[in-house]
Design a protein around this motif. Structure first.
Motif, short mmCIF file in Angstrom:
data_model
loop_
_atom_site.label_atom_id
_atom_site.label_comp_id
_atom_site.label_asym_id
_atom_site.label_seq_id
_atom_site.Cartn_x
_atom_site.Cartn_y
_atom_site.Cartn_z
N GLU A 33 0.83 -1.21 -0.13
CA GLU A 33 0.13 -0.01 0.02
C GLU A 33 0.88 1.11 -0.05
N GLN A 36 2.33 1.81 -3.54
CA GLN A 36 1.34 2.30 -4.25
C GLN A 36 0.78 3.54 -4.23
N VAL A 37 0.88 4.10 -3.13
CA VAL A 37 0.57 5.51 -2.75
C VAL A 37 1.66 6.42 -2.94
N ASP A 39 3.60 5.92 -5.36
CA ASP A 39 3.71 5.80 -6.94
C ASP A 39 2.53 6.94 -7.39
N GLU A 40 1.52 6.94 -6.66
CA GLU A 40 0.46 7.83 -7.00
C GLU A 40 0.69 9.15 -6.77
N GLU A 41 1.50 9.43 -5.66
CA GLU A 41 1.84 10.71 -5.17
C GLU A 41 3.19 11.39 -6.05
N GLY A 42 3.73 10.46 -6.74
CA GLY A 42 4.70 10.78 -7.70
C GLY A 42 6.27 10.85 -7.00
#
Length: 88
Positions: A33, A36-37, A39-42
């Motif tokens: 998790e 994943q976060v 990655d999503e946040e850059g």
């Protein structure tokens, strides 16, 4: 001192928080998790081609996916410590 993560990427060793094997991160839902976060946040930087990473390195700024194994990165980090002790 700096730690070489592969390709042309180096990071200050003082910024390294953790070096983790890619095989082991699947065992922890929390780690998955987190990645994943991140990655999503850059905050993820790919040193290797996606899917080819052997380890990931958590630093104070980014998460780097490295094509170099965690054991090799640890050896490099340890040798940096030893060489800086020799220079004192």
């Amino acid at each position: 001192m700096f730690l070489h993560l592969g390709a042309d990427v180096i990071v200050p060793k003082k910024d390294v928080i953790a070096i983790i094997d890619m095989k082991s991160h699947h065992k922890s839902k929390v780690t998955e998790e987190f990645l994943q976060v991140a990655d999503e946040e850059g905050f993820v930087r790919h040193v290797s081609e996606p899917g080819k990473a052997k380890s990931f390195v958590l630093t104070t700024k980014y998460v780097y996916y490295s094509p170099i194994s965690s054991s090799t990165l640890k050896k490099r980090a340890d040798s940096i410590d030893e060489s800086s002790d020799d220079q004192e």
